[in-house]
Design an enzyme around this catalytic site. Structure first.
Site, PDB file in Angstrom:
ATOM      1  N   GLU A   8       4.727   7.474  -6.813  1.00 53.45           N
ATOM      2  CA  GLU A   8       5.794   7.508  -5.810  1.00 53.45           C
ATOM      3  C   GLU A   8       6.248   8.940  -5.513  1.00 53.45           C
ATOM      4  O   GLU A   8       6.564   9.276  -4.371  1.00 53.45           O
ATOM      5  CB  GLU A   8       6.969   6.647  -6.282  1.00 53.45           C
ATOM      6  CG  GLU A   8       6.636   5.155  -6.236  1.00 53.45           C
ATOM      7  CD  GLU A   8       7.767   4.285  -6.720  1.00 53.45           C
ATOM      8  OE1 GLU A   8       8.420   3.657  -5.869  1.00 53.45           O
ATOM      9  OE2 GLU A   8       8.003   4.230  -7.933  1.00 53.45           O
ATOM     10  N   GLU A  34       4.590  -1.654 -11.256  1.00 52.69           N
ATOM     11  CA  GLU A  34       5.945  -2.034 -11.665  1.00 52.69           C
ATOM     12  C   GLU A  34       6.161  -3.541 -11.748  1.00 52.69           C
ATOM     13  O   GLU A  34       6.949  -4.007 -12.575  1.00 52.69           O
ATOM     14  CB  GLU A  34       6.979  -1.435 -10.696  1.00 52.69           C
ATOM     15  CG  GLU A  34       7.198   0.056 -10.865  1.00 52.69           C
ATOM     16  CD  GLU A  34       6.243   0.906 -10.040  1.00 52.69           C
ATOM     17  OE1 GLU A  34       6.495   2.101  -9.899  1.00 52.69           O
ATOM     18  OE2 GLU A  34       5.236   0.347  -9.531  1.00 52.69           O
TER      19      GLU A  34
END
Length: 724
Positions: free
Chosen positions: A115, A135
């Site tokens: 990210e 995640e």
């Protein structure tokens, strides 16, 4: 050991290189993140800096956010432990920074690491670098803008696939799809990244902010169709997992209202999901698996594993052939011994079919399959055993046969050879009773199918050498298993804890509950198949033999069911002949067979346990509890006797060995969520109604009355009883 922290170095070219160092994977721990933001801010302020390159120390960019923070939040309930990464660092500091930032990505960029790279203005990667957002496998969703930037860089379908599967792609694929701007060698990575950053600063390359891009997003109507299909698939493949639907909702929010609005929703939903039972369970399972590598008085006394090059497997049946398959797939030479040519050829054919099945499913190349099979040799005698490093016995569960085999192995194998048995339930002291090499005898209990199931239960007696244990743990890791060291008793840890699972199901059937309803309740809870279909798959002979072992060992807390023997008498053998509780036909899913109901009625008549002859009226929740609470109860006895090092070992063993749903954390973790007091009171009530099968254990009673969680460490006063 590399120093932990963030460094900033400005070259004569005006490029500031910011290096992350937090071995082994440069996890984004909170102190690292604070320093990271500070260094980027410094680079933005300095007049001698034109552009910035982010890189990870030690050949890895970053493995993502520090998961230990999740565990602390779960322990405390304090969401203030979460830093405000998404807006403060990723949007304001990196993406909207006044100087261009290039991510120099090597090895891996996962989770928060990817990210951060997505927010940079270009990404240069080395070959075979892993890129992913895993995640959801921890019960949350990407929390630093991944739900918004990945679709804008990759396109919506591929971005959804990566997030919902939690599986990474390689940098080569990322380059083709536009996630990576260039692939260069490790040696050239920093040089190319610096030049790229300068070219952006000088206006020779585009200064792209991922969050602002829309060129790869489909029209809204098409996006909604794609998301709708993904939602339907997630309902089937992740029916009890809220993070999948939440992730799709957040993606949709950004497509409709813009990336920044999407990030605000992502942040809110992330915080909600962190506190969910699903996240608690998955994070617990993650750390439980890590903890299995630490075994007191084995892994902490400085022993080094010996190299195991040659392994013999005795018995080419379902288990033996599966074990042999697992070994040859990991480049371990295997000698498969059988008692006659017919059985030997049959065993070799099963191994060949196992390997070929992996090839046909695209999980193994033809070359690797050929190499694996070349490492297999079939024999009918012990002449090849003189230079073996380990032998794994995998014959039928017959005590006298196993004793005879181990007595023979002691004579034909070299003194260093590990003598392992794959017995699923027989006490190892009985197996090795006729040998003098007690220090070499160990249990290597695989779960079926052995080449696919990830658990290896390593069973030690009070005389097994720590060297033998660490050697077998190493072999387990080589063949891609999770080795869990347990103590010696009937059934060891997993089968001992779970013998009430099938017996509880049979108890309910004989109390009048519909056979197929039992399986439906258990699969709705999250098991892949129910206990009755599991009996079909495992084979009734195995179930009956193991059931007898437990009935003999624990006569007061077992339930005898005549049902499987009646099925065999009627010509049903489960999946083996296509007829059991279910009908099995090639190319079709198993389907319930209502024609077994007269057999079930006969079994109920023989058992005769229905109160007043009337079928029990129960809810689905009560069915679930009447099957799983006895498992919790027996797990408490396993903990009390010190069969496992820690409660979390039993949790991860239940997940990997019995397919207990990982998002529920494991059998003990789930039990603590339910509450020991409720479990104890329920078992006490059922004991009065239906007998001693449900009798609460002393350990459960003590924990329920004291309020101490079942997963809390066992007191030191119990150490004298420990089987470890």
């Amino acid at each position: 050991m590399a120093k932990v922290g963030i460094t900033l170095q400005v070259g004569s070219d005006g490029v500031a290189v910011i290096t992350m160092s937090n071995p082994p994977v440069n996890a984004l721990a909170i102190p690292i993140l604070d320093e990271f933001q500070e260094k980027i801010g410094e680079a933005m302020r300095r007049s001698d800096v034109k552009a910035v390159v982010l890189i990870g120390q030690g050949g890895r960019f970053s493995g993502g956010f520090d998961i230990n923070v999740f565990a602390k939040i779960h322990q405390t309930g304090n969401l203030n432990l979460l830093p405000n990464l998404s807006i403060d660092l990723v949007v304001n500091t990196i993406e909207d920074g006044k100087k261009p930032i290039v991510a120099a990505v090597e090895g891996l960029a996962l989770g928060g690491g990817l990210e951060v790279a997505l927010a940079c203005h270009a990404r240069i990667a080395t070959p075979r670098t892993q890129l992913g957002l895993p995640e959801l496998s921890l019960g949350v969703l990407p929390g630093c803008g991944g739900t918004q930037r990945l679709p804008r860089l990759l396109g919506l379908p591929k971005a959804i696939s990566i997030m919902l599967s939690s599986k990474p792609i390689m940098s080569e694929e990322g380059h083709k799809l536009g996630l990576i701007d260039a692939i260069v060698s490790s040696r050239e990575l920093l040089k190319v990244s610096r030049l790229w950053a300068l070219e952006i600063a000088d206006g020779h390359k585009p200064w792209l902010r991922s969050l602002h891009r829309t060129d790869k997003l489909p029209p809204l109507s098409e996006a909604r169709k794609i998301l709708s299909i993904a939602r339907e698939q997630a309902k089937k493949t992740a029916k009890n997992l809220p993070q999948h639907q939440a992730c799709l909702d957040v993606i949709e929010e950004g497509i409709i209202h813009g990336g920044y609005i999407g990030i605000l929703k992502e942040e809110k939903v992330f915080r909600d999901l962190v506190l969910s039972d699903t996240s608690k369970g998955l994070v617990h399972a993650f750390f439980a698996q890590r903890a299995t590598s630490k075994v007191p008085n084995v892994t902490d006394i400085g022993l080094k594993p010996r190299i195991v090059k040659k392994v013999a497997v005795l018995g080419g049946g379902l288990m033996g052939s599966g074990i042999a398959t697992a070994l040859i797939l990991s480049n371990v030479n295997v000698v498969l011994k059988e008692i006659n040519n017919e059985y030997l050829l049959k065993g070799i054919r099963i191994i060949e079919a196992n390997v070929q099945g992996l090839v046909s499913r695209g999980k193994l190349t033809a070359d690797k399959a050929e190499k694996a099979l070349s490492m297999l040799k079939g024999v009918l005698d012990y002449s090849d055993f003189k230079d073996m490093d380990m032998v794994i016995e995998a014959v039928i569960e017959n005590v006298s046969l196993k004793q005879e085999i181990f007595s023979e192995l002691e004579k034909v194998c070299p003194p260093h050879c590990i003598l392992a048995t794959n017995t699923s339930s027989i006490d190892l002291n009985i197996v090795g009773a006729k040998t003098r090499s007690q220090d070499r005898i160990v249990g290597a209990h695989f779960f079926s199918p052995a080449h696919m199931m990830p658990l290896l239960e390593i069973v030690r007696t009070d005389r097994t050498s720590p060297q033998v244990i660490i050697d077998l743990m190493t072999v387990g890791k080589i063949i891609k298993k999770v080795p869990i060291v347990v103590g010696n008793c009937v059934g060891f840890a997993v089968n001992r804890a779970f013998f009430p699972y099938s017996q509880g199901a049979h108890m309910l059937i004989h109390l009048g509950v519909d056979v197929f309803r039992v399986d439906r309740v258990i699969t709705s809870f999250g098991f892949p198949i129910g206990p009755l279909q599991l009996a079909d798959v495992a084979g009734y002979g195995v179930s009956i033999a193991v059931g007898k072992i437990f009935t003999d060992a624990f006569p007061d807390i077992t339930f005898w069911s005549p049902l499987l023997e009646l099925l065999i008498k009627s010509g049903r053998y489960g999946k083996n002949n296509g007829k059991g509780f279910y009908i099995y036909e090639k190319g079709s899913r198993p389907r319930p067979d209502p024609s077994i109901l007269p057999i079930v009625e006969e079994s109920r008549r023989l058992a005769n346990i229905m109160p007043h002859g009337e079928p029990l009226s129960v809810s689905d929740q009560e069915i679930l509890e009447m099957i799983l609470f006895p498992v919790v109860n027996e797990s408490c006895r396993v903990l009390d006797e010190g069969v496992v090092t820690r409660a979390s070992d039993l949790d991860i063993a239940s997940v990997l060995g019995m397919s207990f749903p990982s998002y529920r954390g494991g059998i003990i973790f789930w039990a603590d969520l339910v509450g020991a007091d409720h479990i104890y009171k329920s078992l006490k009530k059922w004991t009065e109604l239906y007998g001693s099968f449900y009798k609460p254990s002393r350990f459960l009673e003590e924990r329920a009355s004291s309020g101490v969680p079942l997963g809390a460490p066992v007191s030191s006063s119990a150490d004298s009883r420990s089987r470890l």
